[in-house]
Design an enzyme around this catalytic site. Structure first.
Site, PDB file in Angstrom:
ATOM      1  N   HIS B 128       0.839  -1.196   0.000  1.00  0.00           N
ATOM      2  CA  HIS B 128       0.000   0.000   0.000  1.00  0.00           C
ATOM      3  C   HIS B 128       0.875   1.247   0.000  1.00  0.00           C
ATOM      4  O   HIS B 128       1.065   1.868  -1.038  1.00  0.00           O
ATOM      5  CB  HIS B 128      -0.951  -0.040   1.214  1.00  0.00           C
ATOM      6  CG  HIS B 128      -1.835   1.163   1.314  1.00  0.00           C
ATOM      7  ND1 HIS B 128      -2.130   1.754   2.512  1.00  0.00           N
ATOM      8  CD2 HIS B 128      -2.476   1.873   0.371  1.00  0.00           C
ATOM      9  CE1 HIS B 128      -2.918   2.796   2.296  1.00  0.00           C
ATOM     10  NE2 HIS B 128      -3.151   2.883   1.002  1.00  0.00           N
ATOM     11  N   CYS B 152      -0.515   0.349   9.685  1.00  0.00           N
ATOM     12  CA  CYS B 152      -0.722   1.716   9.206  1.00  0.00           C
ATOM     13  C   CYS B 152      -2.144   1.919   8.689  1.00  0.00           C
ATOM     14  O   CYS B 152      -2.840   2.827   9.109  1.00  0.00           O
ATOM     15  CB  CYS B 152       0.273   2.048   8.096  1.00  0.00           C
ATOM     16  SG  CYS B 152       1.958   2.223   8.684  1.00  0.00           S
ATOM     17  N   HIS B 153      -2.558   1.073   7.745  1.00  0.00           N
ATOM     18  CA  HIS B 153      -3.879   1.253   7.157  1.00  0.00           C
ATOM     19  C   HIS B 153      -4.680  -0.030   7.132  1.00  0.00           C
ATOM     20  O   HIS B 153      -5.616  -0.179   6.363  1.00  0.00           O
ATOM     21  CB  HIS B 153      -3.758   1.837   5.752  1.00  0.00           C
ATOM     22  CG  HIS B 153      -2.957   3.107   5.720  1.00  0.00           C
ATOM     23  ND1 HIS B 153      -1.612   3.122   5.450  1.00  0.00           N
ATOM     24  CD2 HIS B 153      -3.300   4.391   5.987  1.00  0.00           C
ATOM     25  CE1 HIS B 153      -1.159   4.354   5.532  1.00  0.00           C
ATOM     26  NE2 HIS B 153      -2.152   5.152   5.864  1.00  0.00           N
ATOM     27  N   GLY B 154      -4.258  -1.027   7.940  1.00  0.00           N
ATOM     28  CA  GLY B 154      -5.067  -2.216   8.148  1.00  0.00           C
ATOM     29  C   GLY B 154      -5.089  -3.224   7.024  1.00  0.00           C
ATOM     30  O   GLY B 154      -6.069  -3.958   6.877  1.00  0.00           O
ATOM     31  N   PRO B 167      -6.397  -1.895   2.043  1.00  0.00           N
ATOM     32  CA  PRO B 167      -6.154  -1.076   0.848  1.00  0.00           C
ATOM     33  C   PRO B 167      -5.007  -1.533  -0.044  1.00  0.00           C
ATOM     34  O   PRO B 167      -4.884  -1.037  -1.162  1.00  0.00           O
ATOM     35  CB  PRO B 167      -5.851   0.302   1.431  1.00  0.00           C
ATOM     36  CG  PRO B 167      -5.294   0.029   2.781  1.00  0.00           C
ATOM     37  CD  PRO B 167      -5.961  -1.220   3.281  1.00  0.00           C
TER      38      PRO B 167
END
Lengths: 427, 188, 282
Positions: B128, B152-154, B167
């Site tokens: 990502h 950080c963003h799963g 993501p």
């Protein structure tokens, strides 16, 4: 401000018209170094060096910014990072040699530029401000060059920093405190290296600012010329573009040929071998020599080997070294002659070519030589002449000299006649 | 003398002379332009990786200390490299997934070396935005699919380090590598 | 104000300088009278020798590397110099530039022990060198520390010629005469080389700590060249020219291209300037 016959900027393309209304930058350039700036038609090649100095400044800023991408201002790795640039960074060797020799080139150009000023009286009214700003630029250049030479953190870097900052310790009472403050320590070290790097990066942009003021001030009275006679009519001038852009382009080509010959075939000619030895605070090199462009001033510094009345020799040397440049600030008022160019001032011309020039060459040679005889004695004589030249000979000569007859105008000096001259006499 | 055109064409000049003059000026300016382009090349090139950085592009990793179900983080090109030894359960979990369910369809076989299916070697760089995912050791959060979890963003990766949720667009990248022996892997 | 004060300030500095000149002249006069020279001669000023000329293939603006010679020079470093001198700015991988293959470089690197800091244990341990490593530092338990050789030909006046002359220039101090036939110990009987130092007229102060390092057949050259002291010294001087400036030959090549282009551009610029000024007397 310019002459009434200057070309006016008339953009034809709608986009340029739009831009001219919103932000007249093209108009500004047109009037500064384009067809909108009328320049005396008789400028010699002496007058190429102003533009060349500007080119050198740009060259140094570009190569310098690029080198700063790879250099590390840390006293433990600065020397290694310089070698990293020379060995591993793509084209790093070329960029570093361009930058190191670019400093020398810049000083060559600026010295010719300054000498041009002496020869043609460029410092005289109404151009005092251009001259004063020029001296400021020169001082900034010296500071920048000195700090740049410290960055590779070789032996000469280190000991140069030691000696030059040591100058300040000659100042009575506050000297030692000032010296320690400048270095952020008791000897050059991490703190000094880091602040020198910061200032070495900053000062060139200050120079750019000063250069803009220098050129601005130039555009108010316009350029001088070898006759020293002011512009009187349109036939005395040509537009800067294309006449002087073409001439400067050719001059730039010649300059780059010489510069590149040195960068690619003798890049260490002007450097000192000791600067390829990493800095060692425990061992002073056999002799400490600054870069060549400081030699005349270094010789003046070293000339004062004996106390003069109650003034210690060290202080005397430091004062003289600074005075040798500061005296230039007063040139416009020391020279009272109504005639500008030495072309028509036979006595001053002789003093410049056969007094000042050899004097500075002797000073330069002695400053680059070891501090023993006969170099010190020769430098002492030259130092005496240097100060006498600017502070005694120049004012006296400008009082007693009988100038040769001046041409009526630039046009007359070029064509041998000028129809305005007849009118002028009729009036 | 309003502009260049009138300077180059005084009244007495023939058209031929004017053209020759224009040609010289155009040639001079063009040559200067070409020179400028040459100068740009080293200025751009100097920002590319230097010789010492390029020389670091292979790394040898000793994998003898890795126990099943866990792994180590090695360094490859200044980035984390995950070397993990899968358990039989993790292998079968990875094999059980239908390719059509995957965002970036790849089998565990394609992502490992033949006969060394238990050695999952990937970059430890989330596809990502480049964070380092957790889960190389069992104590860390391995996410819903038992592989890696990027905090950080799963983004969630499975036991073949394939993207399953979140993501990230791609599976964790598999660098070029080869087994030099049973205990040494040469990466790059 | 400037015109009134200026001449006084000028006279002040001028007299200060002349005052120093006069004092200096008084102090120097006896020396000058005695020796015809401003400083009394010393052993260094009379007996120090400038390096003899050395011709290398890399010299001059058309110079190129002689890779066989550079490899021989590396062999000298590898067999002799490395005992005391480091080569810390050079990486093993750089040796590929003087004609070694990747495998040979790997093998060479393995023969060196390179210290690495182990973050896991906090200790510095040595391991076999890898091509990406630099030549390791040399820990030297003698007097002084021998200089790193990477940049030595750029860090000494005379460069490669100095290295060659120094390595071949050891002499017996007893009865040593310079080119003018003056005998050192007759002129300066007190200047005996101290124990532990070695007399060498090419060294700045004539006495160098390094014992004569080279002997005939100190190395066996793989290309069959006979390893005399002079040959070894030439080869290692050539090798150290390369270590100091690996980009030398490329620099020359780029330089010719740049100068050629600039010459063309300058001629064009001159023609352009001529045409633009053609109608304008100046």
């Amino acid at each position: 401000m310019s002459f009434p016959w200057a070309n006016e900027y008339k953009p034809s393309h709608p986009l340029m018209q739009w831009l001219d209304e919103k932000l007249p930058l093209p108009r500004f350039v047109y009037n500064a170094i384009g067809a909108g700036y009328p320049v005396p038609r008789n400028l010699s090649y002496w007058y190429n060096f102003g533009v060349l100095a500007g080119v050198c400044l740009v060259l140094q800023i570009i190569t310098g910014v690029v080198l700063a991408m790879h250099y590390a201002a840390d006293s433990t790795v600065a020397f290694n990072s310089t070698e990293h640039i020379m060995r591993d960074v793509n084209w790093g060797w070329m960029l570093r040699y361009m930058h190191a020799n670019g400093a020398s080139a810049f000083f060559v150009v600026i010295y010719v530029h300054i000498f041009r000023g002496f020869l043609f009286g460029s410092y005289k009214a109404p151009r005092e401000m251009i001259w004063l700003l020029g001296v400021v630029i020169f001082l900034l250049m010296m500071a920048t060059a000195f700090m740049g030479y410290v960055l590779p953190w070789g032996q000469m870097s280190f000991w140069g920093a030691q000696v030059i900052t040591g100058l300040f310790s000659a100042i009575p009472i506050v000297g030692d405190a000032l010296h320690t403050w400048l270095l952020g320590g008791f000897a050059p070290g991490q703190a000094a290296l880091n602040r020198f790097f910061s200032l070495h990066f900053l000062l060139p942009f200050v120079i750019v600012g000063a250069v803009i003021l220098h050129i601005w001030a130039l555009h108010i009275p316009g350029s001088t010329n070898p006759t020293g006679v002011e512009v009187k009519s349109e036939s005395d001038t040509v537009p800067f573009h294309p006449y002087y852009t073409a001439k400067d382009g050719f001059g730039l080509g010649v300059f780059l040929l010489v510069y590149c010959a040195i960068v690619y075939f003798a890049p260490n000619m002007l450097g000192h071998p000791d600067n390829y030895i990493p800095a060692n605070p425990m061992q002073t090199p056999a002799e400490i020599v600054p870069e060549w462009y400081f030699w005349p001033f270094y010789a003046i510094l070293r000339s004062f080997t004996f106390d003069f009345f109650f003034i210690p020799a060290k202080l005397m040397g430091v004062m003289a070294m600074f005075a040798s440049i500061l005296v230039w600030f007063f040139l416009p008022w020391l020279d009272t002659s109504p005639v500008r160019s030495t072309k028509y001032r036979p006595l001053l011309r002789k003093f410049i070519w056969f007094g000042l020039l050899p004097c500075v060459i002797v000073l330069g040679y002695c400053g680059g030589s070891p501090a023993h005889e006969p170099f010190v004695m020769a430098a002492q004589i030259a130092t005496a002449y240097y100060f006498l030249h600017f502070l005694v000979i120049l004012p006296v000569v400008s009082l007693i000299e009988r100038p040769e007859p001046l041409p009526f105008s630039i046009t007359e000096s070029v064509l041998g006649k000028d129809e305005h001259a007849v009118l002028g006499q009729g009036n | 003398m309003a502009d260049e055109a009138t300077i180059d064409a005084p009244g007495t000049e023939s058209g031929e002379g004017v053209r020759r003059r224009d040609f010289i000026n155009v040639a001079a300016v063009s040559t200067a332009g070409v020179g400028g382009l040459f100068v740009l090349y080293p200025l751009i090139s100097q920002m590319a990786p230097s010789a010492d950085v390029l020389a670091q592009s292979t790394t040898e990793v000793d994998i003898s200390s890795i126990v099943e179900g866990s792994g180590i983080v090695a360094v490859f090109r200044s980035q984390p490299l995950f070397v993990r030894k899968l358990t039989a359960k993790e292998i079968s979990e990875a094999d059980a997934v239908k390719l059509s369910d995957l965002r970036d369809p790849q089998t565990l076989e394609q992502r490992t070396k033949a006969g060394k299916k238990e050695w999952l070697i990937t970059m430890g760089v989330c596809t990502h935005l480049g964070c380092v995912p957790q889960g190389i050791t069992p104590e860390q959060n391995r996410g819903e699919y038992g592989g890696y979890f990027c905090p950080c963003h799963g983004s969630q990766y499975d036991t073949a380090a394939r993207i399953r949720k979140g993501p990230a667009p791609r599976n964790l990248d598999v660098p070029e590598y080869a087994f030099k022996s049973d205990t040494v892997v040469k990466v790059g | 104000m400037v015109r009134i004060l200026g001449p006084f300030i000028g006279l002040f500095f001028a007299l200060g300088a002349l005052w120093a000149f006069a004092n200096g002249a008084i102090a120097d006069a006896p020396v000058l009278a005695q020796y015809g020279h401003f400083t009394a001669p010393t052993a260094e000023t009379v007996f120090h020798k400038e390096p003899e000329a050395l011709r290398l293939q890399s010299d001059g603006p058309f110079g190129t590397w002689n890779k066989e010679q550079l490899q021989r020079g590396f062999a000298v470093y590898d067999n002799v110099c490395k005992a005391c001198h480091s080569l810390s700015h050079v990486s093993f991988r750089d040796l590929e530039q003087i004609g070694y293959s990747e495998a040979e470089v790997k093998a060479i690197a393995k023969t060196y022990q390179v210290p690495h800091y182990n973050a896991a244990t906090g200790e510095v341990a040595t391991a076999d060198g890898k091509p990406t490593d630099h030549f390791p530092p040399v820990v030297y338990a003698g007097q002084g520390s021998p200089p790193d050789l990477s940049l030595i030909t750029k860090a000494r006046e005379g460069g490669a010629a100095y290295v060659h002359s120094l390595l071949t220039g050891y002499a017996d101090q007893a009865g040593y005469k310079n080119d003018k036939g003056q005998e050192l110990l007759k002129m300066f009987p007190d200047i005996k080389t101290p124990d532990g130092l070695h007399f060498n007229p090419y060294f700045a102060n004539l006495n160098i700590a390094m014992p004569p390092p080279l002997t005939d057949d100190a190395v066996t050259y793989s290309d069959g060249t006979k390893a005399t002291v002079d040959q070894e010294a030439q080869d290692v001087a050539a090798f150290l020219t390369w270590t100091a400036e690996p980009s030398l030959v490329k620099r020359h090549q780029v330089g010719w291209a740049v100068l050629g282009f600039l010459l063309f551009a300058t001629v064009l610029a001159y023609m352009s300037k001529r045409t633009i000024w053609a109608e304008k007397e100046h």
